[in-house]
Design an enzyme around this catalytic site. Structure first.
Site: not given
Ligand code: MG
Length: 263
Positions: A15, A17
């Site tokens: 991932d 962010d």
């Molecule tokens: Mg995230």
């Protein structure tokens, strides 16, 4: 380093962010972290639910932090939608879509074009130009039995003013109007991760999903059959991660700690 505890791992699905950065601020020395990941011989793919940004924007952002990646290493929820539709319609076709650059780019590259009738699917994601008219058209098509596909379920995302409506809020409006729930391709559903596995040619049990959210990254990783690692640099606290079921296979203070880079 924590990775020593799982020698079977051959690939990472990351991932972005809350794992690599918060907004414009990188988390740790990303250049050094990815040098380490490469030196360990691990393949890696970045997977995001965000349906608005283009792949090039992510490649450029990663490069600005000294991480050289190819566009093929970025997978977003619109690409999972496009991949799914392409399996059903190898020749492409007409789609009624509600979304922004990321969604339009992925569907057009897979051979689909925009139309308001004669469509094979209604596809919706975050659209900051969403209107009553778009809602009305989507609802009529879905009522006629056209499949309704959503990019990602995230109802909101944080902003300085408060929680801002995300794709999930738009999907909820279309569901309310049409009476039909969407089939969602982003995390925590496994399609996005399956696409990453297929591209890296790795098996789920030898692939580690790394994220900062329990309800999307960790559940999504588990749903895809992968190993999971939660990092505490985003929205989740250690106490929340320890109590969560299914518990992540590993909990790390940061991506750097996970791969043994202390900067
Ligand atoms: Mg995230």
């Amino acid at each position: 380093m924590l990775l020593d505890y799982f020698p079977q791992i051959k690939a990472l699905i990351l991932d972005m962010d809350g794992v690599l950065w918060r907004g414009k601020q990188p988390i740790g020395n990303l250049a050094e972290i990815f040098e380490r990941i490469k030196s360990l011989g691990l393949k890696f793919t970045f997977a995001t639910n965000n349906a608005t940004g283009s792949v090039k924007q992510y490649v450029d952002k990663l490069r600005s932090f000294g991480v050289d990646v190819s566009p093929q290493q970025i997978i977003n929820s619109p690409m999972a939608v496009a991949h799914y539709l392409k399996q059903l319609y190898p020749e492409g076709g007409a789609v009624y879509w509600i979304g922004e650059t990321g969604l339009i780019e992925a569907l057009e590259q897979a051979g689909f074009h925009y139309s308001e009738d004669g469509v094979v699917a209604v596809v919706a994601g975050l659209d900051r130009q969403f209107t009553y008219e778009k809602l009305r058209k989507a609802s009529f098509l879905i009522q006629k039995g056209i499949p309704f596909i959503g990019t990602n379920p995230d109802k909101t995302f944080p902003s300085p003013e408060g929680l801002t409506p995300g794709a999930g809020s738009i999907l909820a409006a279309i569901e309310a109007a049409s009476g039909t729930p969407p089939q969602i391709m982003g995390k925590p559903y496994p399609h996005l991760f399956r696409l990453a596995l297929q591209q890296m040619k790795t098996q789920p049990h030898e692939t580690l999903v790394i994220g900062d959210r329990l309800d999307t990254d960790i559940i999504g990783g588990v749903n895809a059959g992968c190993k999971t690692a939660l990092v505490l640099t985003g929205v989740t606290t250690r106490a929340e991660a320890e109590q969560f079921q299914p518990k992540p296979d590993w909990i790390a203070n940061s991506l750097g700690e996970l791969v043994g880079v202390n900067s």
